[in-house]
Design a protein around this motif. Sequence first.
Motif, PDB file in Angstrom:
ATOM      1  N   ASN A   1      -8.101   0.192  -4.005  1.00  0.00           N
ATOM      2  CA  ASN A   1      -7.840   1.639  -3.905  1.00  0.00           C
ATOM      3  C   ASN A   1      -9.136   2.416  -3.700  1.00  0.00           C
ATOM      4  O   ASN A   1      -9.195   3.355  -2.902  1.00  0.00           O
ATOM      5  CB  ASN A   1      -7.169   2.147  -5.187  1.00  0.00           C
ATOM      6  CG  ASN A   1      -5.694   1.765  -5.281  1.00  0.00           C
ATOM      7  OD1 ASN A   1      -5.076   1.385  -4.297  1.00  0.00           O
ATOM      8  ND2 ASN A   1      -5.133   1.861  -6.484  1.00  0.00           N
TER       9      ASN A   1
ATOM     10  N   CYS B   1      -1.226   1.413  -5.094  1.00  0.00           N
ATOM     11  CA  CYS B   1      -0.620   0.168  -4.602  1.00  0.00           C
ATOM     12  C   CYS B   1       0.192  -0.521  -5.690  1.00  0.00           C
ATOM     13  O   CYS B   1       0.070  -0.209  -6.878  1.00  0.00           O
ATOM     14  CB  CYS B   1      -1.708  -0.779  -4.077  1.00  0.00           C
ATOM     15  SG  CYS B   1      -2.913  -1.293  -5.302  1.00  0.00           S
TER      16      CYS B   1
ATOM     17  N   LYS C   1       0.841  -1.201   0.000  1.00  0.00           N
ATOM     18  CA  LYS C   1       0.000   0.000   0.000  1.00  0.00           C
ATOM     19  C   LYS C   1       0.870   1.242   0.000  1.00  0.00           C
ATOM     20  O   LYS C   1       1.746   1.399   0.836  1.00  0.00           O
ATOM     21  CB  LYS C   1      -0.891  -0.003   1.250  1.00  0.00           C
ATOM     22  CG  LYS C   1      -1.897  -1.139   1.253  1.00  0.00           C
ATOM     23  CD  LYS C   1      -2.699  -1.186   2.535  1.00  0.00           C
ATOM     24  CE  LYS C   1      -1.923  -1.849   3.650  1.00  0.00           C
ATOM     25  NZ  LYS C   1      -2.718  -1.982   4.894  1.00  0.00           N
TER      26      LYS C   1
ATOM     27  N   PHE D   1      -9.295  -1.208   2.108  1.00  0.00           N
ATOM     28  CA  PHE D   1      -8.424  -1.585   1.000  1.00  0.00           C
ATOM     29  C   PHE D   1      -8.290  -3.110   0.919  1.00  0.00           C
ATOM     30  O   PHE D   1      -8.478  -3.715  -0.149  1.00  0.00           O
ATOM     31  CB  PHE D   1      -7.043  -0.934   1.194  1.00  0.00           C
ATOM     32  CG  PHE D   1      -6.049  -1.291   0.133  1.00  0.00           C
ATOM     33  CD1 PHE D   1      -5.862  -0.469  -0.965  1.00  0.00           C
ATOM     34  CD2 PHE D   1      -5.311  -2.466   0.226  1.00  0.00           C
ATOM     35  CE1 PHE D   1      -4.950  -0.813  -1.965  1.00  0.00           C
ATOM     36  CE2 PHE D   1      -4.401  -2.827  -0.768  1.00  0.00           C
ATOM     37  CZ  PHE D   1      -4.225  -1.987  -1.866  1.00  0.00           C
TER      38      PHE D   1
ATOM     39  N   GLY E   1      -7.046   1.218   5.421  1.00  0.00           N
ATOM     40  CA  GLY E   1      -6.293   0.008   5.100  1.00  0.00           C
ATOM     41  C   GLY E   1      -7.173  -1.236   5.157  1.00  0.00           C
ATOM     42  O   GLY E   1      -6.986  -2.174   4.369  1.00  0.00           O
TER      43      GLY E   1
END
Length: 316
Positions: free
Chosen positions: A282, A231, A225, A260, A257
């Motif tokens: 994303n 990413c 990340k 994600f 996160g």
Amino acid sequence: SMEVVTFGETMVMFNPDSTGPLRYVHNYNKTIAGAESNVAIALARLGHQVGWFSKLGDDEFGRYIKSVIMGEGVDVSRVVVDESRQTGLVFKERFAHVNPNVYYYRKHSAASNINIEDLDMAYIQLAKILHITGITPALSDVNKKTAYHIMEKAKEKGVLISFDPNIRLKLWRAEEARTTILDMAKQSDIIFPGIDEGELLLGMDDYQEITHSFLEMGNKLVVTKLGKKGCYVASKDEQVYIEGYVVEKPEDTVGAGDGFAAGFLSGLLRNLSLRECGQLANAVGAMATLVRGDMEGFPTMSQVKNFMGIEKYIDR
Ligand code: KDG
């Protein structure tokens, strides 16, 4: 059976109404926080069959957590209650222009006492993916043992191990975090390191070097990340950089996160290409920052499609 199962401590979170030092804050919004339940909730919103389990106190906060997560459509049938311990709490402290602080009240919490006897191993072994994080082994020796045991048993049955290092230096010393998390990383199949976690774990700052190091440790898929830069995803045969979404005024970055990771796992479960998995990851991560709270901003599949401006992903 579940597509994804995840386990880890969920706490009641008190999120201030106002910014500034907590001693001047009078009003809080009560919600929940926990990296693994965040991932579970995000996956449920994206349309997946997902289960989360942990140990909760026999108290109102524990009952509240269970009902919120159940209300999000996550299977909570394997949650256990510890009658002698309390549910953990966390307070967030917000500032206008920097990332928030968190203060934990979770030492000796019910969740930090989850034992091997508390587990339904068959339930875990029937899942396609087990998602775990580096927060769990930081909480107690018991949790560390349980986390290792679950990974080992899941692996035996071919469950894919998805691992987010989630280094929390408020919970343990950097050296111990590094050793344990690297050890867990070696046993995982998919890993989601952040760029600064790569630095802490490996002493590298180049995202390609970080990614390739985790591949060499045996991961099948490494998803590094890069924050608003997006990413970098790599397997043995394919490496791809996927540009991120820039959110001009994030409302709350905590939980991005987790969104994600959920977006990426959702892509994998839908058999999307690595590039598409990264795009979805994303987008879900970016959308998580648009709403205050760790999990409130996670989108449904149709919301994320709108955000991305595409019509490609099939709703279930
Ligand atoms: O990833 C977000 C989590 O860190 C947050 O929800 C709380 O689990 C949490 C923790 O231990 O910090």
